[in-house]
Design a protein around this motif. Sequence first.
Motif, short mmCIF file in Angstrom:
data_model
loop_
_atom_site.label_atom_id
_atom_site.label_comp_id
_atom_site.label_asym_id
_atom_site.label_seq_id
_atom_site.Cartn_x
_atom_site.Cartn_y
_atom_site.Cartn_z
N LEU A 121 -20.71 6.77 -29.25
CA LEU A 121 -19.43 5.54 -29.31
C LEU A 121 -20.03 4.39 -28.86
N THR A 122 -20.00 2.96 -29.28
CA THR A 122 -20.46 2.26 -28.53
C THR A 122 -19.32 1.66 -28.93
N ARG A 151 -14.33 8.58 -29.14
CA ARG A 151 -15.79 9.20 -28.00
C ARG A 151 -15.63 10.54 -28.10
N HIS A 152 -14.52 11.09 -27.97
CA HIS A 152 -14.69 12.80 -28.22
C HIS A 152 -15.24 13.06 -29.58
N HIS A 164 -5.70 2.86 -25.97
CA HIS A 164 -3.57 2.07 -26.65
C HIS A 164 -4.86 2.27 -28.38
N LEU A 165 -6.47 1.98 -28.55
CA LEU A 165 -7.00 2.04 -29.34
C LEU A 165 -7.34 3.42 -30.42
N GLY A 166 -7.18 4.62 -29.61
CA GLY A 166 -7.49 5.84 -29.32
C GLY A 166 -8.97 5.84 -29.47
#
Length: 394
Positions: free
Chosen positions: A375-376, A365-366, A358-360
């Motif tokens: 990304l965390t 991360r990609h 939902h939040l992209g």
Amino acid sequence: MSRSRPAHAPGPGETPSPSAGLAAVSTALLAMSRHLEVGDVLKTITASARELLDAEYAALGVPDDHGGFAQFVVDGVSDEQWRAIGPLPRQHGILAAMLHEEKAERLADVRKDPRFEGWPSAHPDMSDFLGMPIRDGEETLGALFLANKRCPKPDGGCGFTEDDEELLRLLAQHAAIALTNARLYERSRELTIAEERSRLAHELHDAVSQKLFSLRLTAQAAATLVDRDPVRAKGELQQVAALAAEAADELRAAVVELRPAALEEDGLVHTLRTQIQVLDRAHAARVTFDNQGVRALPPAQEEALLRVAQEALHNALRHSGAGRVDVVLERSGQGAVLRITDNGRGFEPSRVRRAGRHLGLVSMRHRASGVGGRLTVQSAPGEGATIKMEVPGG
């Protein structure tokens, strides 16, 4: 653009060993695959071809649809010489042959070819010639031109050999892949910028519309008070003036920010700061930016950081109900760490997969992994969220 001989290249008349030749090809192919911008790929292909085949001159032409070249890159010619040569060449003579035929051309003396039509006065003198089309299926993406092999030449003979031709054919095949990938990358970036512009336009439109609605109501209130309470009416009119000024600011911001992000010209820090200032004005939430020692990063990493910041800000401002969003960019070794923290409603970490769609978060991360970063996400119901992206620099 003039280049010295690389360490791996043999001297004039020398024959490279098989292992040296393989290393040279590997170096050239790695160099081509390392770039994402079309212009950089073209320059790298041209320089690699010249160095690999030990030619004095190299050029790469990309055709346009009007009988000329959309791009024409040279290597072995100085900037001063290139300016003196004049406008880009047209597709004629031997140049046209490379763009309209599938086969290579290897000539002992290009000046004696019946298709030769002469050069501008400032053009360097060239004799032996090797040309190779760069093709992707049925499409000709461009053509490579090499001249003046740096080796002893028998009378009437060509310095370029059959082995050179095969080597250039291999290079051209990989050049087609690198050039196609670069074009796809630039196209995807254009689409991403268009999407960001559309989204930002929508947000600015909402903000301006709200201010104009407030301005209308305040003006109506002033009109009803002007006769029975002039003092209050004056105060309302002053509020009208303030609201009109704010709306004008938002419209000016829209004009500025709907241009593509000028990362190449302005850099990540300036671009982020400008966009965050606009979002701070356009939303009720407080949006801040703090840069802690970060300067220039590799272009691909800067773009990935910008896109992740934009996505995270969009989520925080449109979905989280946050009253404050803080963006911090800080130096970490040769790289950087980006943090976007909001005080919104947050979400349950155990449902991060569902929230990620939902939040992209998947696309974020990609983007991070695509530039060697990470990304965390930290969040909890009622405790806001923090998106953290780390990149290694370069």
